[in-house]
Design a protein around this motif. Structure first.
Motif, PDB file in Angstrom:
ATOM      1  N   LEU A 190      32.884  -6.277 -15.168  1.00  0.00           N
ATOM      2  CA  LEU A 190      31.441  -6.333 -14.955  1.00  0.00           C
ATOM      3  C   LEU A 190      30.948  -7.767 -15.116  1.00  0.00           C
ATOM      4  CD1 LEU A 190      30.243  -3.141 -16.885  1.00  0.00           C
ATOM      5  CD2 LEU A 190      31.109  -3.343 -14.530  1.00  0.00           C
ATOM      6  N   ILE A 191      30.052  -8.158 -14.252  1.00  0.00           N
ATOM      7  CA  ILE A 191      29.454  -9.496 -14.324  1.00  0.00           C
ATOM      8  C   ILE A 191      28.030  -9.347 -14.824  1.00  0.00           C
ATOM      9  CG2 ILE A 191      28.814 -11.557 -13.020  1.00  0.00           C
ATOM     10  CD1 ILE A 191      30.926 -10.634 -10.919  1.00  0.00           C
ATOM     11  N   PHE A 192      27.772  -9.792 -16.052  1.00  0.00           N
ATOM     12  CA  PHE A 192      26.405  -9.707 -16.577  1.00  0.00           C
ATOM     13  C   PHE A 192      25.516 -10.641 -15.769  1.00  0.00           C
ATOM     14  CE2 PHE A 192      23.147 -11.627 -19.404  1.00  0.00           C
ATOM     15  CZ  PHE A 192      22.309 -10.519 -19.463  1.00  0.00           C
ATOM     16  N   SER A 193      24.540 -10.040 -15.088  1.00  0.00           N
ATOM     17  CA  SER A 193      23.716 -10.822 -14.157  1.00  0.00           C
ATOM     18  C   SER A 193      22.250 -10.888 -14.552  1.00  0.00           C
ATOM     19  CB  SER A 193      23.846 -10.234 -12.746  1.00  0.00           C
ATOM     20  OG  SER A 193      25.197 -10.261 -12.328  1.00  0.00           O
ATOM     21  N   GLY A 194      21.874 -10.245 -15.690  1.00  0.00           N
ATOM     22  CA  GLY A 194      20.491 -10.341 -16.122  1.00  0.00           C
ATOM     23  C   GLY A 194      19.967  -9.059 -16.741  1.00  0.00           C
ATOM     24  N   LEU A 195      18.642  -8.967 -16.820  1.00  0.00           N
ATOM     25  CA  LEU A 195      17.964  -7.846 -17.470  1.00  0.00           C
ATOM     26  C   LEU A 195      17.012  -7.163 -16.494  1.00  0.00           C
ATOM     27  CD1 LEU A 195      16.997  -9.649 -20.818  1.00  0.00           C
ATOM     28  CD2 LEU A 195      19.030  -8.234 -20.397  1.00  0.00           C
ATOM     29  N   MET A 196      16.733  -5.901 -16.760  1.00  0.00           N
ATOM     30  CA  MET A 196      15.839  -5.121 -15.905  1.00  0.00           C
ATOM     31  C   MET A 196      14.960  -4.224 -16.764  1.00  0.00           C
ATOM     32  SD  MET A 196      15.588  -1.695 -14.715  1.00  0.00           S
ATOM     33  CE  MET A 196      15.359  -0.752 -13.203  1.00  0.00           C
ATOM     34  N   THR A 197      13.721  -4.039 -16.343  1.00  0.00           N
ATOM     35  CA  THR A 197      12.856  -3.080 -17.026  1.00  0.00           C
ATOM     36  C   THR A 197      11.863  -2.488 -16.046  1.00  0.00           C
ATOM     37  OG1 THR A 197      11.629  -2.667 -19.077  1.00  0.00           O
ATOM     38  CG2 THR A 197      10.909  -4.553 -17.771  1.00  0.00           C
ATOM     39  N   ILE A 198      11.271  -1.371 -16.452  1.00  0.00           N
ATOM     40  CA  ILE A 198      10.206  -0.721 -15.689  1.00  0.00           C
ATOM     41  C   ILE A 198       8.923  -0.888 -16.495  1.00  0.00           C
ATOM     42  CG2 ILE A 198       9.355   1.472 -14.765  1.00  0.00           C
ATOM     43  CD1 ILE A 198      12.298   2.371 -14.610  1.00  0.00           C
ATOM     44  N   GLY A 199       7.885  -1.375 -15.858  1.00  0.00           N
ATOM     45  CA  GLY A 199       6.628  -1.628 -16.554  1.00  0.00           C
ATOM     46  C   GLY A 199       5.904  -0.347 -16.943  1.00  0.00           C
ATOM     47  N   ASP A 200       4.784  -0.506 -17.619  1.00  0.00           N
ATOM     48  CA  ASP A 200       3.952   0.611 -18.032  1.00  0.00           C
ATOM     49  C   ASP A 200       3.382   1.327 -16.819  1.00  0.00           C
ATOM     50  OD1 ASP A 200       3.227   1.812 -20.381  1.00  0.00           O
ATOM     51  OD2 ASP A 200       2.278   0.013 -21.187  1.00  0.00           O
ATOM     52  N   TYR A 201       3.361   2.640 -16.859  1.00  0.00           N
ATOM     53  CA  TYR A 201       2.695   3.398 -15.794  1.00  0.00           C
ATOM     54  C   TYR A 201       1.207   3.466 -16.127  1.00  0.00           C
ATOM     55  CZ  TYR A 201       7.367   4.995 -14.397  1.00  0.00           C
ATOM     56  OH  TYR A 201       8.677   5.059 -13.980  1.00  0.00           O
ATOM     57  N   SER A 202       0.453   2.527 -15.636  1.00  0.00           N
ATOM     58  CA  SER A 202      -0.983   2.518 -15.908  1.00  0.00           C
ATOM     59  C   SER A 202      -1.727   2.037 -14.680  1.00  0.00           C
ATOM     60  CB  SER A 202      -1.304   1.610 -17.107  1.00  0.00           C
ATOM     61  OG  SER A 202      -0.818   0.311 -16.884  1.00  0.00           O
ATOM     62  N   ALA A 203      -2.983   2.459 -14.567  1.00  0.00           N
ATOM     63  CA  ALA A 203      -3.789   2.109 -13.397  1.00  0.00           C
ATOM     64  C   ALA A 203      -3.967   0.596 -13.284  1.00  0.00           C
ATOM     65  CB  ALA A 203      -5.141   2.805 -13.476  1.00  0.00           C
ATOM     66  N   ILE A 204      -4.146  -0.048 -14.419  1.00  0.00           N
ATOM     67  CA  ILE A 204      -4.299  -1.510 -14.440  1.00  0.00           C
ATOM     68  C   ILE A 204      -3.014  -2.108 -15.014  1.00  0.00           C
ATOM     69  CG2 ILE A 204      -5.639  -3.432 -15.355  1.00  0.00           C
ATOM     70  CD1 ILE A 204      -8.013  -1.506 -15.609  1.00  0.00           C
ATOM     71  N   PRO A 205      -2.354  -2.963 -14.249  1.00  0.00           N
ATOM     72  CA  PRO A 205      -1.098  -3.560 -14.727  1.00  0.00           C
ATOM     73  C   PRO A 205      -1.258  -4.255 -16.072  1.00  0.00           C
ATOM     74  CG  PRO A 205      -1.420  -4.029 -12.404  1.00  0.00           C
ATOM     75  CD  PRO A 205      -2.700  -3.416 -12.892  1.00  0.00           C
ATOM     76  N   LYS A 206      -0.308  -3.992 -16.973  1.00  0.00           N
ATOM     77  CA  LYS A 206      -0.321  -4.603 -18.302  1.00  0.00           C
ATOM     78  C   LYS A 206       0.889  -5.520 -18.467  1.00  0.00           C
ATOM     79  CE  LYS A 206      -2.422  -0.492 -20.451  1.00  0.00           C
ATOM     80  NZ  LYS A 206      -2.193   0.572 -21.459  1.00  0.00           N
ATOM     81  N   PRO A 207       0.736  -6.578 -19.239  1.00  0.00           N
ATOM     82  CA  PRO A 207       1.841  -7.522 -19.406  1.00  0.00           C
ATOM     83  C   PRO A 207       2.847  -7.140 -20.490  1.00  0.00           C
ATOM     84  CG  PRO A 207      -0.080  -8.332 -20.559  1.00  0.00           C
ATOM     85  CD  PRO A 207      -0.502  -7.058 -19.868  1.00  0.00           C
ATOM     86  N   ASP A 208       2.522  -6.145 -21.315  1.00  0.00           N
ATOM     87  CA  ASP A 208       3.312  -5.858 -22.520  1.00  0.00           C
ATOM     88  C   ASP A 208       4.815  -5.708 -22.268  1.00  0.00           C
ATOM     89  OD1 ASP A 208       0.561  -5.078 -22.582  1.00  0.00           O
ATOM     90  OD2 ASP A 208       0.873  -4.158 -24.532  1.00  0.00           O
ATOM     91  N   CYS A 209       5.171  -4.852 -21.297  1.00  0.00           N
ATOM     92  CA  CYS A 209       6.596  -4.582 -21.053  1.00  0.00           C
ATOM     93  C   CYS A 209       7.323  -5.827 -20.565  1.00  0.00           C
ATOM     94  CB  CYS A 209       6.748  -3.451 -20.037  1.00  0.00           C
ATOM     95  SG  CYS A 209       6.207  -1.847 -20.679  1.00  0.00           S
ATOM     96  N   PHE A 210       6.660  -6.593 -19.720  1.00  0.00           N
ATOM     97  CA  PHE A 210       7.283  -7.810 -19.188  1.00  0.00           C
ATOM     98  C   PHE A 210       7.446  -8.865 -20.285  1.00  0.00           C
ATOM     99  CE2 PHE A 210       4.814  -6.429 -15.200  1.00  0.00           C
ATOM    100  CZ  PHE A 210       5.788  -5.493 -14.882  1.00  0.00           C
ATOM    101  N   GLU A 211       6.477  -8.915 -21.178  1.00  0.00           N
ATOM    102  CA  GLU A 211       6.571  -9.852 -22.301  1.00  0.00           C
ATOM    103  C   GLU A 211       7.702  -9.454 -23.247  1.00  0.00           C
ATOM    104  OE1 GLU A 211       2.596  -9.677 -23.778  1.00  0.00           O
ATOM    105  OE2 GLU A 211       1.855 -11.234 -22.428  1.00  0.00           O
ATOM    106  N   ARG A 212       7.908  -8.159 -23.406  1.00  0.00           N
ATOM    107  CA  ARG A 212       9.005  -7.694 -24.276  1.00  0.00           C
ATOM    108  C   ARG A 212      10.352  -8.018 -23.644  1.00  0.00           C
ATOM    109  NH1 ARG A 212       5.721  -2.607 -24.672  1.00  0.00           N
ATOM    110  NH2 ARG A 212       4.331  -2.957 -26.427  1.00  0.00           N
TER     111      ARG A 212
END
Length: 269
Positions: A190-212
């Motif tokens: 396996l080649i470690f190529s980075g990180l992935m996440t899914i943001g908050d499911y909310s009507a207005i985009p929030k930065p919290d998940c991306f900041e984490r």
């Protein structure tokens, strides 16, 4: 078999590359076919992405992964005819089917939860570009073993559950470093190529998940000595990709904004 290389359009403008944010992506150059129904949508998303890149003065243009889940192969082919090559699928059966029906220079990203008993089907896809949802040590070990049996080196992203929601998969932010270390030290195929996440499911985009996820990136850099500027940060979807790019995303997964809403009533069980 060597890992599939990154798109020239991405790598040339990435860290250490000679490109600049003004560099034209070949995918955009090919946005021809005036009667192609997807052309205005792809142009619109591409322009919005570029506007954010210009605003933050980034030298790295994010990859647009067109999420084609529950859309027919014909829709993928329409996007392919526009010059697009990166596509994301969530369901194993669908990915296997489309990979057989569509051109072999497509770069498939598997972005759904991968069950251990279906891992062989995904790893076996000839033009699988990346597995974005490595979410446990158990899965890492299985995928690594299968890749070894197939004499493959597979690019993977470690999925982090940054929202803490039980319906989402991924390692916790506190386990992120240990998971990355396991992939690097114990999974030679396996080649470690980075990180992935899914943001908050909310009507207005929030930065919290991306900041984490950015905090996880910093910890990986500090504790493992990895240059994360050369790795992927896959975050951002149709509703929040612009915010994600502002916060450092190098790859956005956009589906409904490109292909239209999905009819989940037709989903095969």
């Amino acid at each position: 078999q060597p890992p599939m290389s990154q798109d020239p359009a991405v790598s040339a403008s990435g860290p250490g590359g000679s490109g600049s944010k003004e560099m034209v992506n070949p995918e955009e150059q090919k946005l021809g076919s005036e009667d192609n129904p997807l052309k205005p949508k792809f142009e619109g998303i591409t322009k919005r992405m570029q506007a954010v890149v210009n605003e933050i003065k980034s030298s790295r243009k994010p990859t647009l992964v067109a999420v084609s889940k529950m859309k027919p192969s014909e829709a993928v082919k329409e996007a392919y005819d526009l010059g697009h090559r990166h596509f994301g699928e969530n369901y194993v059966q669908e990915l296997v089917k489309k990979s057989k029906e569509l051109p072999k220079d497509i770069k498939w990203h598997f972005i759904g939860h991968l069950q251990s008993n279906k891992a062989r089907h995904v790893v076996g896809i000839e033009n699988l570009h990346m597995l974005e949802t490595l979410d446990s040590v158990k899965l890492a070990n299985i995928v690594n073993r299968i890749a070894g049996e197939m004499d493959k080196k597979l690019s993977v992203l470690v999925q982090v559950n940054t929202s803490g929601e039980s319906q989402k998969y991924g390692v916790s932010p506190t386990d992120c470093v240990a998971m990355v270390k396991h992939v690097i030290e114990k999974c030679q195929n396996l080649i470690f190529s980075g990180l992935m996440t899914i943001g908050d499911y909310s009507a207005i985009p929030k930065p919290d998940c991306f900041e984490r996820l950015n905090a996880c990136k910093t910890k990986v850099e500090k504790e493992l000595g990895i240059d994360m500027s050369k790795k992927e940060m896959s975050m951002g979807m149709s509703a929040d990709f612009e915010l994600a790019i502002k916060l450092g995303s190098t790859s956005v997964r956009v589906g409904s904004a490109l292909f239209g809403a999905r009819d989940y009533s037709k989903k095969k069980k």
